[in-house]
Write an enzyme that holds these catalytic residues in place. Structure first.
Site, PDB file in Angstrom:
ATOM      1  CE  LYS A  53     -55.704   3.187  17.624  1.00  0.00           C
ATOM      2  NZ  LYS A  53     -57.049   3.269  17.010  1.00  0.00           N
ATOM      3  CG  ASP A  77     -53.440   7.763  17.947  1.00  0.00           C
ATOM      4  OD1 ASP A  77     -52.600   7.832  17.043  1.00  0.00           O
ATOM      5  OD2 ASP A  77     -54.673   7.929  17.752  1.00  0.00           O
ATOM      6  CG  ASP A 126     -59.568  10.537  20.866  1.00  0.00           C
ATOM      7  OD1 ASP A 126     -59.655  10.955  22.019  1.00  0.00           O
ATOM      8  OD2 ASP A 126     -59.155  11.209  19.901  1.00  0.00           O
ATOM      9  CG  ASP A 186      -2.014  -0.964   1.184  1.00  0.00           C
ATOM     10  OD1 ASP A 186      -2.274  -1.490   0.082  1.00  0.00           O
ATOM     11  OD2 ASP A 186      -2.616  -1.221   2.233  1.00  0.00           O
ATOM     12  CG  ASP A 202     -56.407   6.479  11.021  1.00  0.00           C
ATOM     13  OD1 ASP A 202     -56.337   5.506  11.794  1.00  0.00           O
ATOM     14  OD2 ASP A 202     -56.231   7.651  11.391  1.00  0.00           O
ATOM     15  CD1 TRP A 219     -53.961   9.676   8.646  1.00  0.00           C
ATOM     16  CD2 TRP A 219     -55.438  10.442   7.155  1.00  0.00           C
ATOM     17  NE1 TRP A 219     -55.206   9.348   9.095  1.00  0.00           N
ATOM     18  CE2 TRP A 219     -56.141   9.815   8.195  1.00  0.00           C
ATOM     19  CE3 TRP A 219     -56.153  10.997   6.090  1.00  0.00           C
ATOM     20  CZ2 TRP A 219     -57.525   9.720   8.214  1.00  0.00           C
ATOM     21  CZ3 TRP A 219     -57.540  10.910   6.114  1.00  0.00           C
ATOM     22  CH2 TRP A 219     -58.211  10.285   7.170  1.00  0.00           C
TER      23      TRP A 219
HETATM   24  C1  DGJ Z   1     -55.886   8.208  14.946  1.00  0.00           C
HETATM   25  C2  DGJ Z   1     -55.912   6.715  14.966  1.00  0.00           C
HETATM   26  O1  DGJ Z   1     -55.192   6.211  13.892  1.00  0.00           O
HETATM   27  C3  DGJ Z   1     -57.360   6.246  14.948  1.00  0.00           C
HETATM   28  O2  DGJ Z   1     -57.406   4.854  14.884  1.00  0.00           O
HETATM   29  C4  DGJ Z   1     -58.045   6.764  16.173  1.00  0.00           C
HETATM   30  O3  DGJ Z   1     -57.475   6.187  17.304  1.00  0.00           O
HETATM   31  C5  DGJ Z   1     -57.954   8.281  16.226  1.00  0.00           C
HETATM   32  N1  DGJ Z   1     -56.596   8.727  16.088  1.00  0.00           N
HETATM   33  C6  DGJ Z   1     -58.511   8.804  17.506  1.00  0.00           C
HETATM   34  O4  DGJ Z   1     -58.319  10.135  17.648  1.00  0.00           O
END
Ligand code: DGJ
Length: 732
Positions: A476, A478, A367, A58, A548, A199
């Protein structure tokens, strides 16, 4: 699996069951990349770095190092010293000078895999299952140590890399960019695959010819995001599900990232993945170490399908943890799409009664159960049960649900606060914000500055108190907005660039506490659907709400993109009502069940309002779930046809590890008139074994099913959106 250092050729050999990774030292100090691909025996491959086989020969000309720095296939490259390609590490000193050049100092090879400080990462179940190489490099000018860590596993063709940077000098240094993995690939015709969406349309597979210059997927939203994904695959141009080369990288991280390729003018390619350098700057004082998140590298010489199955095995066996890691999850009903915010105890119990009669095992209250939360404009942060909606509180509701023989789960969004909340009125400074700038609301909410200990403790105490107050067996978690207006009371100006990463670490701290204190809890992460579906979150929750968009046909695409990397056992999927609330599309109830079955499976509808016909189908679907879920969770996944790729139908199968059983799904999306049959070539079976397909009443060998395929007559389909799930059993 093995890792070996060859003194003579100054090269490191990392062997996984079917792949080899090699890097080596040039001029006694520069670490170069040599090879990643199909398994090779350990041998001298130094010519692939453009140098002689004998390291003693090298001779990098130090009169003109620039040519070398800008061309050498560095294993990990450095900004500021004359390497003008995308760099893995960019650092500046308190004098404002950028640049580093880290030289090989030492290495160690050991059994097992150390934990990453404060970060989720893959693990070995016992020490003999994996081996780790740590290469230490050092920049003498700024006294900075760089450790490149690589782990290989005995049972899976993945290499897990991470990087640590330590300041050994007396003055602070500032990290502007620390990639978790940097991979130098030799000239070829490549495609690049990244995942994009929005989304309700997460993880669409996006494939294009790898361009010159930068091709980048990124997030600067504070979460891994709906829009892009911490994943990149460089494939040979002709790579398909079953053939071609694939080099894939996935980041075990839930915040800002980049995943990019740099197509170089010499036709070589650099692929990188790591924390997004935009908005990032980490100050390291003397003696401090920064650990970058883990990157998972997978090479497949047999197309995308093999890559997928490697990720699935790695994540099922070495990332997902806890009680439900290898277990069937309770069939749940979440009332979100049934009632949104308009519910009370009686309504929930009505739903639960009908659900329990159909064999559904858990009610999840979404929620709207706390504070003044009658819509999404208010009350996040006020984690106290709204007794107007739920008289008798959680204790009463949960015990009534339990009396029906069902478990109970609850929704939280712990990282948030609404301006219209008692919490915000009491602590307006707890929201992330920039002084004097009007704060941006998204979904009428701000993000709590959980990097501050008192805020984190409040959040933890609130969640903990609710979970202790009743028999809650599922959460759950979120997270419904991105982060912006970055400012934090406790962070001085020269540390504000640390904020995004500190935020992610705080989320991990909270979720770590949750799964430690409540080990029997089933945690499902969620972020406006699948906005934070990544390996970092999978370390805490065995399943993540995928989107969703619960329209079964849309889900074919979303679940295909998600299953490209993540095991079916992690993909939150429910049967919802039709016309679908988002798309207005109507799909047969049976088909909705078939599609949700290849995820976690559950319901998201008002069961008290279903037609008798649909209602009667639920017990059958639940029975099917119980019959097949072990196979779905544990089997090998094969993608046969893709609606997203315009095949007009979707088809995939799951095959047991011993290849004795399989499930084949087909969904006819756009019915083709006057078309003889859909032809499907099966995959993953034993070519020499005989199989029985009860639905076709036929016995055929695996090779016939895979090479000749099967013809599914189109009239069978009876129109758009019909589907079937067929069992295939070995019968020899
Ligand atoms: C977004 C989530 O992805 C839904 O499934 C639900 O829980 C709503 N928020 C509630 O505000």
């Amino acid at each position: 699996m093995s890792i070996h250092y060859c003194e003579k050729c100054m090269s490191f050999f990392l062997q996984t069951p079917h792949t080899t990774y090699v890097c080596g030292i040039v001029n006694g100090k520069y670490l170069g990349h040599i090879y990643y691909g199909k398994k090779l025996q350990d041998q001298n491959l130094r010519h692939l770095m453009g140098v002689k086989a004998d390291p003693a020969a090298d001779n990098i000309n130090h009169g003109d190092t620039g040519i070398f720095f800008d061309n050498f296939p560095f294993e990990y490259n450095f900004d500021g010293i004359g390497d003008f390609r995308e760099c893995a590490l960019d650092v500046h000193t308190s004098d404002g000078h950028h640049g580093a050049l880290c030289e090989y100092r030492s290495h160690k090879i050991f059994k097992g895999k150390p934990k990453l400080q404060d970060l989720p990462a893959t693990f070995c179940n016992n020490e003999n299952e994996c081996e780790t190489l740590e290469i230490e490099l050092f920049d003498p000018v700024i006294s900075m140590t760089l450790i490149l860590s690589y782990t290989v596993f005995s049972d899976v063709d993945a290499i897990c890399r991470h990087v640590r940077v330590k300041n050994e000098g007396s003055r602070p240094i500032f990290l502007d960019c620390v990639m978790s993995a940097h991979l130098y690939l030799p000239e070829d015709s490549y495609d690049v695959i990244t995942l994009h969406g929005s989304w309700g349309r997460e993880r669409g597979i996006c494939r294009r010819e790898l361009p010159y210059g930068i091709s980048r997927a990124y997030s600067k939203r504070g979460v891994s995001s709906h829009q892009a994904h911490p994943f990149i695959a460089v494939t040979s141009r002709n790579a398909s599900q079953t053939s071609g080369e694939v080099y894939a990288m996935n980041l075990v991280y839930s915040g800002n990232f980049i995943a990019q390729t740099d197509g170089l003018v010499n036709d070589d390619v650099i692929a990188q993945i790591g924390i997004n350098p935009e908005g990032f700057c980490w100050k390291l004082e003397y003696g401090e170490t920064f650990t970058a998140p883990e990157a998972v590298l997978v090479y497949s010489g047999e197309g995308l399908g093999q890559m997928t199955r490697t990720f699935h095995d790695l994540y099922r066996n070495h990332l997902i943890r806890g009680k439900y890691k290898d277990r069937k999850r309770p069939v749940l009903l979440n009332h979100w799409e049934a009632t949104y915010f308009d519910f009370n105890t009686e309504k929930l119990l009505d739903i639960a009664r009908s659900a329990s009669r159909c064999g559904i095992e858990m009610l999840v209250m979404d929620d709207g159960w706390f504070g003044n939360r009658f819509d999404d404009h208010r009350a996040l942060g006020d984690w106290v049960v709204n007794e107007e909606k739920l008289p008798g509180g959680l204790k009463y509701l949960v015990s009534e649900v339990n009396k029906l023989g069902m478990k109970f789960g609850i929704w939280f969004e712990p990282e948030m606060v609404c301006p219209d909340s008692d919490l915000f009125r009491a602590h307006p400074d707890w929201a992330i914000q920039v002084p004097n700038r009007e704060n941006t609301t998204l979904r009428w909410q701000y993000v709590l500055d959980i990097t501050r200990p008192e805020v984190l403790e409040y959040v933890w105490a609130s969640v903990r108190a609710v979970l202790k107050s009743a028999n809650i067996e599922y959460v759950k978690w979120d997270m419904n907005r991105a982060l912006c207006n970055i400012g934090s009371k406790d962070l001085p100006a020269d540390r504000i660039g640390e904020f995004f990463h500190r935020y992610v670490l705080a989320v991990y701290e909270l979720q770590g506490r949750l799964v430690t204190e409540f080990p029997n809890l089933l945690l499902e992460n969620c972020s406006s659907g699948g906005g934070r579906f990544d390996p970092g979150m999978l370390y805490f929750s065995p399943q993540i709400w995928c989107s969703d968009d619960t329209d079964a046909i849309e889900r074919l695409k979303i679940q295909e993109g998600t299953a490209l990397i993540y095991p079916l056992s992690s993909i939150g999927a429910h049967v919802s009502v039709c016309p679908n609330h988002l798309t207005g599309r109507s799909v047969p109830f049976e088909t909705r069940g078939h599609i949700a079955m290849f995820g976690t499976f559950g319901y998201e509808l008002d069961i008290t309002k279903l037609s008798e016909e649909d209602l009667q189908m639920i017990p059958k679907q639940v029975e099917m779930y119980h019959a097949y879920n072990d196979l779905v969770r544990e089997g090998d996944y094969y993608r046969l046809a893709s609606y997203a790729e315009n095949h007009g139908f979707d088809s995939y199968m799951v095959v047991s590890k011993d290849r004795s059983k399989a499930l084949l799904t087909m969904v006819a999306v756009a019915y083709r008139i006057n078309h003889r049959a859909y032809k499907i070539r099966l995959q993953g079976l034993d070519p020499n074994a005989r199989y029985y397909i009860p639905a076709m009443e036929c016995h055929l060998t695996g090779d016939a099913l895979m090479d000749a395929g099967i013809f599914v007559p189109t009239p069978w389909a009876g129109g758009d959106y019909r589907s079937f799930v067929w069992t295939i059993e070995r019968d020899d």
